[in-house]
Write a protein that holds these residues in place. Structure first.
Motif, PDB file in Angstrom:
ATOM      1  N   SER A  86     -11.575  66.631 -53.471  1.00 54.77           N
ATOM      2  CA  SER A  86     -12.420  65.349 -53.217  1.00 54.77           C
ATOM      3  C   SER A  86     -12.856  64.331 -54.040  1.00 54.77           C
ATOM      4  O   SER A  86     -12.891  63.505 -53.778  1.00 54.77           O
ATOM      5  CB  SER A  86     -13.952  66.332 -52.716  1.00 54.77           C
ATOM      6  N   ARG A 107      -9.829  62.234 -53.801  1.00 50.97           N
ATOM      7  CA  ARG A 107      -9.943  61.147 -52.366  1.00 50.97           C
ATOM      8  C   ARG A 107     -11.089  60.091 -52.746  1.00 50.97           C
ATOM      9  O   ARG A 107     -10.859  59.168 -52.107  1.00 50.97           O
ATOM     10  CB  ARG A 107     -10.353  62.198 -51.430  1.00 50.97           C
ATOM     11  N   LEU A 159     -15.323  64.984 -47.760  1.00 55.17           N
ATOM     12  CA  LEU A 159     -14.094  64.822 -47.877  1.00 55.17           C
ATOM     13  C   LEU A 159     -13.245  64.340 -46.489  1.00 55.17           C
ATOM     14  O   LEU A 159     -12.451  63.633 -46.533  1.00 55.17           O
ATOM     15  CB  LEU A 159     -13.342  66.159 -48.420  1.00 55.17           C
ATOM     16  N   ILE A 160     -13.591  65.031 -45.344  1.00 52.83           N
ATOM     17  CA  ILE A 160     -13.326  64.536 -44.234  1.00 52.83           C
ATOM     18  C   ILE A 160     -13.565  63.212 -43.843  1.00 52.83           C
ATOM     19  O   ILE A 160     -12.673  62.504 -43.601  1.00 52.83           O
ATOM     20  CB  ILE A 160     -13.952  65.388 -42.916  1.00 52.83           C
ATOM     21  N   SER A 212     -11.262  61.152 -46.034  1.00 51.96           N
ATOM     22  CA  SER A 212      -9.872  60.973 -45.503  1.00 51.96           C
ATOM     23  C   SER A 212      -9.858  60.190 -44.225  1.00 51.96           C
ATOM     24  O   SER A 212      -8.668  59.528 -44.206  1.00 51.96           O
ATOM     25  CB  SER A 212      -9.604  62.496 -45.154  1.00 51.96           C
ATOM     26  N   THR A 250      -6.000  64.465 -43.442  1.00 58.23           N
ATOM     27  CA  THR A 250      -7.452  64.535 -42.906  1.00 58.23           C
ATOM     28  C   THR A 250      -7.352  66.023 -42.372  1.00 58.23           C
ATOM     29  O   THR A 250      -8.342  66.694 -42.412  1.00 58.23           O
ATOM     30  CB  THR A 250      -7.478  63.496 -41.689  1.00 58.23           C
ATOM     31  N   ALA A 297      -8.254  68.352 -44.795  1.00 57.41           N
ATOM     32  CA  ALA A 297      -9.445  68.144 -45.123  1.00 57.41           C
ATOM     33  C   ALA A 297     -10.597  69.122 -44.131  1.00 57.41           C
ATOM     34  O   ALA A 297     -11.331  69.855 -44.406  1.00 57.41           O
ATOM     35  CB  ALA A 297     -10.157  66.988 -45.291  1.00 57.41           C
ATOM     36  N   TRP A 319     -10.088  72.965 -44.883  1.00 51.71           N
ATOM     37  CA  TRP A 319     -11.026  73.408 -45.767  1.00 51.71           C
ATOM     38  C   TRP A 319     -12.373  73.643 -45.431  1.00 51.71           C
ATOM     39  O   TRP A 319     -12.947  74.569 -45.704  1.00 51.71           O
ATOM     40  CB  TRP A 319     -10.903  72.435 -47.044  1.00 51.71           C
ATOM     41  N   THR A 360      -2.372  69.482 -47.781  1.00 49.48           N
ATOM     42  CA  THR A 360      -2.484  68.489 -48.603  1.00 49.48           C
ATOM     43  C   THR A 360      -1.389  67.925 -49.520  1.00 49.48           C
ATOM     44  O   THR A 360      -0.859  66.726 -49.553  1.00 49.48           O
ATOM     45  CB  THR A 360      -3.896  68.563 -49.534  1.00 49.48           C
TER      46      THR A 360
END
Length: 356
Positions: A58, A61, A104-105, A108, A124, A127, A130, A157
């Motif tokens: 994260s 990213r 994180l999403i 992404s 994406t 993410a 996860w 990823t």
């Protein structure tokens, strides 16, 4: 919105690495190695998959999208990591990782909007995988089903990042369609593994390993020298473990059976950490803006990682606990040596850099 400067990123990185240290020590404790009381009985898988990899990726990213809001993800992950190590209630820790996953999403998706391509969609999707794992962990109060989605997060990823770089050797439309099919099978395999059937996931990972061997630019870089060749060896050796892990998932019936430890750790240690070893000399300069000059000592932890993992697999398949335990210790020492070499190399390079 401005990007967070490197001095502000360092504490987030430290929070993630605290999860790595605690996770490795907790794993060794399970083999009977004497460890501090702080990590005795700590959730090894959650520390590795969430506290370390979730926070680290994260942060990477957030740097990539160059948006200040994106750093709330690794901040939540780092705080949850420290809370988990300190023994905080599971609900508060899981909520921290939930925030990290949502951000994180979003980060992404931001990268995907800037450049909509197959590789950004896969990142994406990784993410999302996860976050699904975190939600399953929060709901079931056990990482048994969540571990597959966290594994999917790492695999997707890595696959997305390698697809992006494989454009340098041109991916044909047929190979792109095959890649998308493999990704779909991985997601299907994650669903099946969550309810106890790992065969689909095993087959999909074997297919992904074959695709990467065929398409990845790493094959060409074997002829190079220095850092490009080192990275290529890291990647190709990791793909071998990916294939081995997929094969073991096809033949391993259930958790706790012979080969189960091998199946999980050929993927998480052999494949994932080989990728970490290969990408760290590139990622660290991007995240912290520090130079990591290549030297041949980089190979020492890589060789140690592979040899100790082989010892661990032999011990597992042969039901030889002592070999498994010493193989696990070798894994830990190899990772520790790698971190030490990276930090020392970066520190020495910074000391030699003339100040303005």
């Amino acid at each position: 919105m401005p990007n967070l400067p490197p001095p502000g990123r360092a504490p987030l990185l430290i929070g993630g690495f605290a999860g790595l240290i605690a996770g490795v020590l907790a794993g060794l404790w399970r083999f009977g190695w004497p460890m501090p009381d702080l990590v005795a009985g700590a959730p090894h898988g959650v520390l590795m998959m969430c506290a370390f990899f979730g926070t680290l990726i994260s942060l990477e990213r957030a740097v990539a999208v160059s948006q200040a809001w994106a750093y709330t993800g690794p901040l939540a992950g780092a705080l949850a990591s420290l809370a988990l190590i300190a023994g905080a209630p599971g609900l508060s820790v899981a909520l921290g990782f939930l925030v990290c996953g949502v951000v994180l999403i979003a980060a992404s998706a931001c990268a995907q909007r800037r450049h909509d391509a197959v590789h950004t969609r896969v990142l994406t999707l990784g993410a999302v995988s996860w976050l699904v794992g975190v939600m399953l962990w929060l709901w079931q109060q056990t990482p048994d089903a969540a571990q597959w989605w966290w594994l999917g997060f790492l695999v997707l990823t890595i696959a997305g990042e390698r697809l992006e770089l494989s454009r340098l050797v041109r991916v044909s439309p047929t190979m792109q369609r095959l890649f998308v099919l493999i990704v779909a099978l991985i997601v299907l395999g994650l669903v099946a593994a969550s309810v106890g059937d790992t065969s689909v996931l095993g087959g999909a990972l074997i297919a992904l390993a074959g695709w990467l061997f065929k398409q990845d630019i790493a094959r060409r870089n074997l002829r190079a020298r220095g850092l490009p060749r080192y990275i290529a060896i890291c990647l190709l050796s990791g793909y071998l473990w990916l294939m081995a892990g997929g094969t073991l998932l096809l033949t391993t019936p259930s958790p706790g059976s012979a080969g189960w430890d091998s199946a999980m750790h050929t993927l998480t240690v052999g494949f994932v950490f080989a990728m970490v070893f290969g990408h760290a000399p590139i990622i660290l300069p991007a995240v912290l803006r520090v130079k990591v000059p290549y030297h041949s000592g980089f190979y020492l932890p890589l060789v140690g990682l592979h040899l100790s993992l082989a010892l661990r697999v032999i011990g597992d398949l042969g039901d030889l606990f002592a070999l498994r335990a010493h193989g696990a210790m070798g894994n830990a020492l190899s990772i520790a040596l790698f971190v030490l070499i990276m930090v020392t190399t970066a520190t020495l390079a910074r000391a030699r850099t003339p100040t303005a």
